[in-house]
Design a protein around this motif. Structure first.
Motif, mmCIF file in Angstrom:
data_model
loop_
_atom_site.group_PDB
_atom_site.id
_atom_site.type_symbol
_atom_site.label_atom_id
_atom_site.label_comp_id
_atom_site.label_asym_id
_atom_site.label_seq_id
_atom_site.Cartn_x
_atom_site.Cartn_y
_atom_site.Cartn_z
ATOM 1 N N PHE A 342 0.849 -1.194 0.000
ATOM 2 C CA PHE A 342 0.000 0.000 0.000
ATOM 3 C C PHE A 342 0.883 1.241 0.000
ATOM 4 O O PHE A 342 1.752 1.396 0.864
ATOM 5 C CB PHE A 342 -0.912 0.006 1.223
ATOM 6 N N ASP A 343 0.689 2.093 -0.983
ATOM 7 C CA ASP A 343 1.408 3.363 -1.087
ATOM 8 C C ASP A 343 0.566 4.452 -0.441
ATOM 9 O O ASP A 343 -0.429 4.893 -1.023
ATOM 10 C CB ASP A 343 1.683 3.686 -2.558
ATOM 11 N N PRO A 344 0.923 4.912 0.753
ATOM 12 C CA PRO A 344 0.090 5.891 1.453
ATOM 13 C C PRO A 344 0.057 7.250 0.777
ATOM 14 O O PRO A 344 -0.895 8.003 0.935
ATOM 15 C CB PRO A 344 0.750 5.980 2.837
ATOM 16 N N ASN A 345 1.106 7.572 0.007
ATOM 17 C CA ASN A 345 1.153 8.882 -0.635
ATOM 18 C C ASN A 345 0.127 9.012 -1.748
ATOM 19 O O ASN A 345 -0.322 10.116 -2.065
ATOM 20 C CB ASN A 345 2.559 9.133 -1.177
ATOM 21 N N LYS A 346 -0.233 7.896 -2.373
ATOM 22 C CA LYS A 346 -1.214 7.914 -3.448
ATOM 23 C C LYS A 346 -2.532 7.254 -3.044
ATOM 24 O O LYS A 346 -3.455 7.165 -3.857
ATOM 25 C CB LYS A 346 -0.657 7.192 -4.682
ATOM 26 N N GLY A 364 10.831 -4.966 8.238
ATOM 27 C CA GLY A 364 9.845 -5.137 9.293
ATOM 28 C C GLY A 364 9.832 -3.963 10.253
ATOM 29 O O GLY A 364 10.712 -3.092 10.219
ATOM 30 N N GLU A 365 8.858 -3.942 11.119
ATOM 31 C CA GLU A 365 8.700 -2.809 12.039
ATOM 32 C C GLU A 365 9.874 -2.677 13.009
ATOM 33 O O GLU A 365 10.225 -1.565 13.413
ATOM 34 C CB GLU A 365 7.388 -2.950 12.806
ATOM 35 N N THR A 378 6.573 -1.842 5.533
ATOM 36 C CA THR A 378 5.562 -1.635 4.493
ATOM 37 C C THR A 378 4.312 -2.459 4.747
ATOM 38 O O THR A 378 4.385 -3.652 5.030
ATOM 39 C CB THR A 378 6.141 -2.001 3.112
ATOM 40 N N LEU A 379 3.186 -1.824 4.624
ATOM 41 C CA LEU A 379 1.888 -2.495 4.713
ATOM 42 C C LEU A 379 1.673 -3.320 3.447
ATOM 43 O O LEU A 379 1.771 -2.811 2.338
ATOM 44 C CB LEU A 379 0.797 -1.432 4.851
#
Length: 479
Positions: A342-346, A364-365, A378-379
């Motif tokens: 998932f790209d949070p910016n778009k 990872g986190e 990354t989600l």
């Protein structure tokens, strides 16, 4: 560094409005990975190399950090790893064969090769079968020095007796005889990749914590994963009916180290898997093999997937002990891995494309936290192909994590970074006004800020993460 469309870095390539977003995993040659992680100089690169070669390697190091950092996808691919192609092609098809064996034979084989399962295999509605083993770093170094090892049975008569008892044919027994050794050999190679990459990242961010954290953990978890086709699900249910197993509701308790997610239902989240708020996507929007999540270790190393189609549609015929099926390996029908991020910016979903024989490394986190936000978790999820319902997906994954006692200090960790990298703080999300897809994804993914506290150990962090995903009131506990 070269750029793609709209001035984006080269690893953020390719948005196709008809198919959906595609991200080309930035590829690093194994030989360059070894050079960059060399300890022969303070810069990590041999002083005997020419100025041009040093400049090339420095550029690669910069690209690695951009791919794994806040502006990148949080993953890359390693190619050209020697002696792994045969291991991959030998191991991955065994995932489906194990999943479709009758439980008695499967349990015996898993026990013989020191494997277990971290999904409830008695659940006939499962969409994923996973076979796991703890891999020790010390054992890996010994295995690398001595070469692959294979178990050999001392007594042919004893082996024949077991075959008679369990009804397992000589042919099938031969298929699984190197399961454990191949699992370990490939797993140790992937652990080494993670260590080399951790050393490169440590040098780039001027910290010495990632590699040391991996070594202190002493072990990693390997998982051989089979993502079921519709046909596989029918075979498993028919086997259960014939053997008298009662149909069970899905058990959503998962291994604390890294849960396996079940697929999303169309009624609850009809838009998951679509490309943002506009355009179409190649996957059925509700049809996920693996639900949206963040990995919470340091690195996840996985093989590029192998895809299998049955040779004949009518292949569910079974005899007393195991099902009869005919299978053939095939390339990805769309050219990508069906791993999606998932790209949070778009507010957009992007499919990951990587070379078939490459190893994909995801952040990872824990790496995000230990690097103080220099690396990006990354989600992601795994999507089913839209129209090939009888296509199955096989992969092998190694989860690299810190020791359970590792303590996280977040006093100088930018918690707003978790918002920038796509995690919600419970109220706001990064980028533009959240679309429906964004809201639906974050409704089932617990934000990092709710799971991470200062001076929390990795064991406490993993326990809290598992609880918020899958506990009694967890966001995915009823899915």
């Amino acid at each position: 560094m070269s750029t793609g469309f709209d001035g984006l870095p080269a690893f953020w390539l390719g948005f196709d409005m008809e198919e959906g977003g595609i991200v080309e995993a930035y590829e690093v040659q194994y030989s360059d990975l070894i050079l960059l992680s060399s300890s022969s100089s303070s810069g990590g690169v041999s002083l005997s190399l020419s100025a041009a070669e040093l400049s090339r390697l420095e550029s690669i190091s910069t690209s690695i950090m951009e791919a794994l950092g806040p502006s990148g996808p949080g993953l890359l691919a390693v190619t050209g790893v020697p002696n792994t192609s045969t291991l991959r092609r030998s191991l991955l098809p065994l995932a489906r064969k194990l999943a479709l064996l009758n439980p008695q034979d499967r349990n015996r084989i898993l026990k013989e090769h020191s494997l277990g399962s971290d999904v409830p295999l008695k659940n006939l509605d499962r969409s994923v079968s996973s076979f796991a083993m703890q891999l020790k770093y010390e054992q890996g170094s010994k295995s690398t020095q001595s070469g692959p090892s294979h178990k050999v049975n001392d007594s042919g008569n004893q082996e024949q007796d077991r075959n008679d008892v369990y009804g397992l044919s000589k042919i099938q027994n031969e298929e699984f005889k190197n399961l454990g050794s191949t699992f370990k050999d490939l797993g140790f190679c992937m652990m080494e990749l993670g260590l080399h990459l951790a050393r490169i990242c440590d040098r780039a961010i001027h910290r010495e914590e990632l590699e040391q954290s991996l070594l202190e953990s002493c072990s990693a978890k390997g998982r051989l994963i089979h993502y079921h086709s519709t046909l596989d699900s029918l075979i498993i249910k028919e086997m259960g009916r014939r053997k008298g197993f009662s149909k069970q509701k899905a058990n959503h308790k998962r291994d604390q180290e890294h849960p396996i997610r079940n697929e999303q239902t169309a009624a609850e989240f009809p838009n998951l898997g679509k490309t943002g708020d506009a355009g179409s996507y190649c996957c059925d929007p509700s049809n996920l093999w693996q639900q949206w999540h963040y990995d919470y270790g340091i690195f996840t190393v996985l093989t590029a997937p192998l895809f299998i189609l049955p040779c004949h549609a009518q292949s569910t015929k079974m005899e007393d002990h195991f099902c009869k099926y005919c299978e053939q390996e095939c390339p990805s029908p769309s050219g990508h891995t069906y791993l999606q991020i998932f790209d949070p910016n778009k507010n957009n979903v992007l499919m990951v494309r990587a070379s078939p024989d490459s190893f994909i490394v995801q952040v990872g986190e824990s790496a995000d936290i230990l690097s103080k936000g220099k690396l990006r978790s990354t989600l992601h999820s795994v999507c089913r192909p839209g129209k090939l319902e009888n296509l199955s997906r096989e992969t092998f994954v190694v989860f690299l994590q810190p020791a359970w006692s590792k303590t996280f200090s977040i006093s100088d960790y930018p918690m707003d970074h978790s918002v920038v990298s796509g995690q919600c703080d419970g109220i706001h999300c990064a980028g533009e006004e959240p679309g429906k897809l964004t809201r639906e994804i974050h409704r089932i993914v617990p934000p990092l800020a709710s799971r991470l506290k200062d001076e929390m150990t990795f064991a406490e962090f993993s326990r809290e993460t598992t609880k918020q995903y899958y506990g009694g009131s967890g966001l995915q506990s009823k899915r």
